[in-house]
Scaffold this active site. Structure first.
Site, PDB file in Angstrom:
ATOM      1  N   SER A 188     -23.905   9.278  71.838  1.00 26.17           N
ATOM      2  CA  SER A 188     -23.191   8.524  70.811  1.00 26.17           C
ATOM      3  C   SER A 188     -23.156   9.321  69.523  1.00 26.17           C
ATOM      4  CB  SER A 188     -23.865   7.179  70.553  1.00 26.17           C
ATOM      5  OG  SER A 188     -23.271   6.510  69.465  1.00 26.17           O
ATOM      6  N   TYR A 201     -31.349   2.218  69.510  1.00 26.01           N
ATOM      7  CA  TYR A 201     -30.188   2.733  70.241  1.00 26.01           C
ATOM      8  C   TYR A 201     -29.977   4.218  69.949  1.00 26.01           C
ATOM      9  CZ  TYR A 201     -25.335   3.308  71.723  1.00 26.01           C
ATOM     10  OH  TYR A 201     -24.179   3.763  72.318  1.00 26.01           O
TER      11      TYR A 201
END
Length: 350
Positions: A188, A201
């Site tokens: 990401s 995350y």
């Protein structure tokens, strides 16, 4: 003495010019992937008969499955929702004529990999896309504010970290034996820096990057390409919490560096299907772009616009990124988007 100083500073200046010239050349290469990193039409199908895609029921995973089938590969699609997977399998089969194998698996759970290994053991797998992932919370929040924190930690680690490692452990031996294969590990863009409100995350995605880079260094001589790509996530709602995994021509092929594909905005369930634009890409456009960078190096953002976003994020002083008004604004923006989505859903159901 003066001549020596002049020689030193001249050499230093020349070295600086060469250094930044090389960096500029590397950036230029990323702007023209088809020119610098061309792929023969048979590139993916030459790696093996089958591709495996986790988190393939929607979003980025679904588009990777479609794209690889269009490249002539049979595909194994995996996530936790059988009805959706069956629908995707039918679409891929009808559109491309390729075989599609469905494996229903909840990657947040423990002890799911023995069955996966059994289901995949006889397949000639040339491409693995580790796409499945989950957010601890739909609306960004501080670490201790996550509901059911102990369970959330376990689920995030199982889904975002353990699954990638176990899938590599399952499929990499066959690739090593054949001396070819491609592994795309989806990271990401927010892992570019320590990211408040997404701490768990972002940290899980940093693991994806470091593991991929280390793995490529270990296996670079075998001809296997290990590349990092952002994750498509399907959320099950519980007071705003995201709890479940999702449902990144004859030419000689040479080994490439390990790479993580780390995109920013892609219009998926994770970001409430934001309208596409120059920054927020559709899953199909992102996948089409990211596959052009398979031979580009050890890390890519998957598209030109996301590459510049990554550069900007790493250039901004962290004091700005971490400022309360920025973090509060981010929370309010996501919460507002979720409220709008719920309102639209309520109107549709009425």
């Amino acid at each position: 003495m003066k001549s020596l100083l002049e020689l030193f500073f001249t050499s230093l200046g020349g070295a600086v010019v060469v250094y930044y010239g090389v960096k500029l050349l590397l950036v230029t290469r990323m702007l023209y992937p088809k020119m610098w990193f061309p792929l023969p039409k048979s590139f993916f199908s030459s790696m093996g008969e089958w591709a495996v895609v986790t988190g393939a029921s929607e979003g980025i995973g679904r588009e990777y499955a479609f794209a690889l089938a269009e490249q002539g590969m049979n595909v194994v699609i995996m996530s936790r929702t059988k009805v959706t997977l069956d629908h995707v399998a039918k679409e891929i089969g009808n559109t491309t004529g390729r075989k599609v194998k469905v494996l229903v698996t909840d990657f947040t759970m423990d002890n799911v990999f023995s069955d996966i290994e059994e289901q995949l053991k006889d397949l000639n797998i040339g491409v693995l896309v580790n796409n499945v992932g989950m957010l601890p919370s739909i609306v960004p929040c501080r670490f201790l504010e996550n509901a059911d924190l102990d369970q959330t930690i376990t689920r995030v680690i199982n889904c975002n970290v353990k699954t990638m490692v176990k899938m590599c452990k399952t499929i990499l031996p066959g690739m090593e034996n054949r001396g070819r294969g491609v592994i795309l590990n989806v990271s990401s863009g927010i892992a570019s820096i320590p990211f408040p409100l997404y701490s768990l995350y972002a940290a899980s995605k940093i693991f994806v990057e470091r593991f991929s880079q280390g793995l490529q260094a270990e296996y670079k001589e075998t001809g296997i390409i290990i590349q990092q790509s952002s994750s498509a996530v399907e959320h099950t709602h519980n007071n705003g919490q995201a709890r479940m995994c999702s449902d990144t021509n004859g030419e000689e092929i040479t080994p490439s560096d390990c790479e993580t594909v780390a995109p920013f905005g892609v219009s998926t369930r994770m970001n409430s299907y934001q309208a596409t634009n120059v920054v927020t890409l559709s899953p199909r456009d992102f996948v089409k772009s990211s596959l052009q960078y398979v031979r580009a190096g050890d890390r890519t953002y998957g598209s030109i616009c996301h590459m510049f976003l990554g550069w900007l994020l790493q250039t901004l002083p962290l004091k700005i990124v971490y400022a309360d008004y920025v973090l509060n604004g981010l929370q309010e923006f996501v919460a507002r988007k979720q409220a709008q989505k719920r309102a639209i859903s309520a109107l549709s159901a009425a």
